[in-house]
Each structure stands twice: as structure tokens, then as C-alpha cells.
Design a protein around this motif. Structure first.
Motif, short mmCIF file in Angstrom:
data_model
loop_
_atom_site.label_atom_id
_atom_site.label_comp_id
_atom_site.label_asym_id
_atom_site.label_seq_id
_atom_site.Cartn_x
_atom_site.Cartn_y
_atom_site.Cartn_z
N THR A 45 3.53 5.18 -9.24
CA THR A 45 3.99 4.85 -7.89
C THR A 45 4.30 3.52 -7.79
O THR A 45 5.49 3.36 -6.93
N THR A 46 3.82 2.68 -8.41
CA THR A 46 4.31 1.19 -8.38
C THR A 46 6.06 1.03 -8.85
O THR A 46 6.84 0.55 -8.09
N GLY B 259 -5.24 2.59 -8.14
CA GLY B 259 -4.35 2.03 -7.08
C GLY B 259 -4.63 0.37 -7.02
O GLY B 259 -3.96 -0.10 -6.09
N GLY C 264 -1.90 4.77 -10.31
CA GLY C 264 -1.16 4.01 -9.53
C GLY C 264 0.28 3.37 -10.19
O GLY C 264 1.00 2.84 -9.58
N ALA D 89 -2.68 5.82 -2.75
CA ALA D 89 -2.26 5.92 -4.40
C ALA D 89 -2.26 4.27 -4.75
O ALA D 89 -2.36 3.80 -5.83
N LEU D 90 -1.99 3.38 -3.69
CA LEU D 90 -2.08 2.05 -3.82
C LEU D 90 -2.80 1.45 -2.71
O LEU D 90 -2.49 1.57 -1.46
N THR E 190 0.85 -1.12 -0.07
CA THR E 190 0.02 -0.03 -0.16
C THR E 190 0.74 1.03 0.00
O THR E 190 2.08 1.24 0.65
N LYS E 191 0.36 2.29 -0.36
CA LYS E 191 1.03 3.61 -0.55
C LYS E 191 -0.07 4.81 -0.16
O LYS E 191 -1.23 4.85 -1.04
#
Length: 240
Positions: A53-54, A220, A50, A27-28, A15-16
Motif C-alpha cells: 500500500t505504501t 499499517g 501495509g 491499511a495505513l 493514512t489509508k
């Protein structure tokens, strides 16, 4: 570390979250992803899905809020700052959408810098690599003397020159015309072998058709993960 495990990526329940004023933005939302050596994987999704971000979490440019990320056999959540720096130097190479070239260095010198950082100055010829991305006539030019597409190709050459086993590309054809973009995609696809993973982030569904796997993201979450619909498509049949 055994060579056969260097180019494997594992995300488990990642997770984020970001705090934007009083609001907690996710975001995640807890994703699982495994990528094996030799795979050419496209992470597909719209802006805000997302995908970048990943990519940043895999490349240790950001830290997860929870979950476990393993890259090249290293657990990023239990790594020190120096270990994460070593990962970015020796294991992961980025191709940024914004190029991130050094303005005071020529195209050749930018590639040489990437080789120096990764400790591989003597392992390849920077001019040869620049020629392979169509820049044999721009070796001594500075970034401000290059078009956006040419700057992108220098950034790609710099990433390829490191020889690192995990290659991450964020919208690598965003500034390129079809002909040049096709050449770059072909180069990236060729890099995925028994020693290297290639992950490309894009919003372009047509590009995803040439991947071994397409990981599609939305809000996300990973909403699908598998071969492109209809199977992998030869580069010559792509149009975008």
C-alpha cells in the motif's frame, strides 16, 4: 524543478482506509517516511503489513485517505490527474510482482515501450539493458515463451531503461532462483545514486540485510527504521 530534489520522497501522517462492506479497514495508520536521493531502502513486512500500500501511494497508483505525500518535489494530494500521469511517466518506475508485460511485444519491444512512455527512447540501448539482466539470448522472445524468472527480468529491464529517479520494486526476486535473484538485487542496489532512490518491498528479511536502510512495517505502522542490524551485508554473504 531542481534536479537535486527530484528523487526525494516524503510521507507525513499518511493514512489509508478501505471499505469492505460495512467494515472500515485501516491499511495505513498514519505513517511518516523520508527517503533521500542515493538511498537503497527495503520496506520489510509480512503480508498485510501495509508495505505494498505504501509503495502504491508513493507511485501514485492509489490515493491516501489523509496526510501528505511528496514525490520528486510534487505534492500528490494537490496534483491533477494529468500531473499524476506525468509523475508516473517521468519520475517513478515500477517493477511489479505480476510483471505486467505486454503479451504481443517481444522482450526488446517491452523495454522500448517503457522508454517511449518516459520520453527516453534515445537515452539507452534496450538490448544492452536486457543483456545486463542476463537475457541476451531472449531479446526476440514473447512473454509466453519466457519462464517466470525471465519475465521478471524483462520487467526489471523495462523499469531501468526509463532512467526515472524513483524506482519502486514490489517483491522483485519473488520468482527468481538465488543466483538470478542475487544478480537482480545487485543491479537494483547499483541504481541508487545521487540521482535516484530505490525502494524494494519484500517479506524476506535476508534480502533486507543488503539495504542502506530497512523500514519494517506491521499492521499499517512503521515499527522500525534504520540500518540493517549488524550493518549492511555484502551480497556475497546473503542466503535465502
Amino acid at each position: 524543478m531542481d534536479e537535486e530534489f527530484r528523487a526525494v520522497i516524503d510521507l507525513e501522517g499518511v493514512t489509508k482506509h478501505y471499505e469492505v462492506g460495512p467494515v472500515l479497514v485501516t491499511a495505513l495508520g498514519g505513517i511518516d517516511l523520508h527517503v533521500s536521493a542515493g538511498e537503497f531502502v527495503v520496506i520489510l513486512g509480512a503480508s498485510g503489513s501495509g508495505k505494498t500500500t505504501t509503495l502504491n501511494l508513493i507511485g501514485a497508483l492509489d490515493t491516501a485517505s489523509s496526510g501528505k505525500i511528496t514525490v520528486g518535489g510534487r505534492d500528490l494530494s494537490n496534483s491533477s490527474r494529468s500531473e499524476l500521469f506525468a509523475l508516473r511517466r517521468e519520475t517513478v518506475s515500477f517493477i511489479f510482482q505480476s510483471f505486467n508485460l505486454f503479451p504481443s511485444l517481444t522482450a526488446t519491444e517491452n523495454v522500448e515501450f517503457g522508454m517511449d512512455v518516459s520520453g527516453r527512447r534515445d537515452s539507452a540501448d534496450p538490448e544492452e539493458i536486457l543483456t545486463s539482466v542476463g537475457l541476451s539470448h531472449r531479446l526476440g522472445h514473447f512473454p509466453h515463451e519466457l519462464s517466470g524468472g525471465e519475465q521478471q527480468r524483462v520487467a526489471i529491464a523495462r523499469a531501468l531503461a526509463t532512467g526515472n529517479p524513483v524506482l519502486l520494486a514490489d517483491e522483485p526476486t519473488g520468482e527468481l532462483d538465488f543466483k538470478t535473484g542475487s544478480q537482480i538485487l545487485e543491479l537494483l542496489a547499483e541504481q541508487a545514486d545521487s540521482d535516484r532512490v530505490v525502494l524494494v518491498v519484500t517479506h524476506n528479511r535476508e534480502i533486507s540485510r543488503m539495504a542502506d536502510r530497512v523500514v519494517e512495517m506491521s499492521s499499517g505502522q512503521i515499527v522500525s527504521d534504520g540500518p540493517p542490524p549488524g550493518g549492511k551485508t555484502p551480497l556475497s554473504e546473503l542466503r535465502w
